[in-house]
Scaffold this motif. Sequence first.
Motif, PDB file in Angstrom:
ATOM      1  N   HIS A 188       0.918  -1.241  -0.122  1.00 16.78           N
ATOM      2  CA  HIS A 188      -0.071   0.129   0.014  1.00 16.78           C
ATOM      3  C   HIS A 188       0.836   1.438   0.104  1.00 16.78           C
ATOM      4  O   HIS A 188       0.333   2.556   0.433  1.00 16.78           O
ATOM      5  CB  HIS A 188      -1.013   0.042   1.195  1.00 16.78           C
TER       6      HIS A 188
ATOM      7  N   ASP B  32      -0.137   5.106  -0.369  1.00 14.70           N
ATOM      8  CA  ASP B  32      -1.677   5.329  -0.017  1.00 14.70           C
ATOM      9  C   ASP B  32      -1.662   5.292   1.613  1.00 14.70           C
ATOM     10  O   ASP B  32      -1.932   4.379   2.052  1.00 14.70           O
ATOM     11  CB  ASP B  32      -2.517   4.050  -0.429  1.00 14.70           C
TER      12      ASP B  32
ATOM     13  N   GLU C 248      -3.901   6.432   3.421  1.00 17.01           N
ATOM     14  CA  GLU C 248      -5.128   5.933   4.374  1.00 17.01           C
ATOM     15  C   GLU C 248      -5.036   4.472   4.647  1.00 17.01           C
ATOM     16  O   GLU C 248      -5.348   3.921   5.680  1.00 17.01           O
ATOM     17  CB  GLU C 248      -6.406   6.431   3.566  1.00 17.01           C
ATOM     18  N   GLU C 249      -4.629   3.746   3.569  1.00 15.76           N
ATOM     19  CA  GLU C 249      -4.568   2.213   3.714  1.00 15.76           C
ATOM     20  C   GLU C 249      -3.426   1.832   4.722  1.00 15.76           C
ATOM     21  O   GLU C 249      -3.447   1.072   5.308  1.00 15.76           O
ATOM     22  CB  GLU C 249      -4.135   1.697   2.422  1.00 15.76           C
TER      23      GLU C 249
ATOM     24  N   SER D 247       6.822   8.376   1.918  1.00 17.56           N
ATOM     25  CA  SER D 247       6.037   7.261   2.869  1.00 17.56           C
ATOM     26  C   SER D 247       6.601   7.040   4.043  1.00 17.56           C
ATOM     27  O   SER D 247       5.905   6.959   4.978  1.00 17.56           O
ATOM     28  CB  SER D 247       6.203   5.960   1.829  1.00 17.56           C
TER      29      SER D 247
END
Length: 355
Positions: A80, A83, A85-86, A130
């Motif tokens: 993920h 992303d 939120e994931e 990230s």
Amino acid sequence: MIHMPKLIHFNKKIQAVEAKKAGKLDFVKDMSMTDITIAFIIPSIATFAAARWGFNRFADKFNESSDEILDNYATEMIYHDGDFEEMKMCTSDYKKKLVFLGPSKKETMLKRYLEIYAKKKVVSPQSISSLSYVFTLYKLSEEKAAQILVSLCKKLGAERISSAGKLLFFGSHILKSPEGKAALTPIKDMIKDTYKDEETADAFVEASQKAMGEAAYRHAVQAAGKSQDKLTIGWEVLGLDKETATAIFEQEKGEGFVTDRETMYKGQTTKYDKKGRAIDAEGELVNPEEAEADDDEDDSEGGPAGTSDGVYECGNCGYTLFVAKGRDFKFFGDDFKCPECGAPKDEFVGRNIEE
């Protein structure tokens, strides 16, 4: 007022208990050392051994279970990647699954994620973004984040020095405070220790970190596509100045924003077998005489693309392998994979020392 009959009854009970104890002591006194060993010591040892065996089996299964869950967490987080939120939901879910780890849960989860992330992911503007989010997700101070990175690199050791280099790069470009950056010094010292020349080790580390950022931006420019007409974003995140970023962008633009893979295979229409012999559409040798010369050329089979002086670089993660001349076949068999990121051998490119 105490009734005499009750007192007499109580005294008799005490006397009975003392007599029983005395009897047991007399029984032990009458036993030989062999009898004592058989009756008491051996059963005690056996009970202890059985308990310890049971505990060890439980501990092994517990560790296997926790390792599997931690690996699953890291793998899902990487899947993920980007992303947010994931990634947030994934972390929340696995915190519940790993609650049995107690107070060390958060740090253990983060270390496993960072370990696998450094192994599987290349340096890029996205990877820095990230990891920066993950540090925020875990509510870490900069000093604590640096401490975790240092601890992980020490655990990985010299065998995973390439991962340490990545983690140093990530930390240096995510942490902003002077204290946070200074706390990363042990990682830099660890990498410097792998160089024989102590006087130039610091310069080598700085040069490798700079090259890592430039290579990451070059790949970002290539990945942005052939229709771009202005400077690709991401150079600031990678610690590059605008002049360096512009020079890289203009160079890639002049070459048509062609990726390394496209450069490697561009215009290749002839097919070859595993031994490098030209074959036709049916897979038959174009020159049948080459089949007779196989025995003399086995040692040259299976090497990576490109010419080299025994230096091969993984195109996926940058891992560099130095191979003794004439031993390419041994190191690059069909099942060879990059020891750092697991990429197949066709990801390796031969490099000349001058490069």
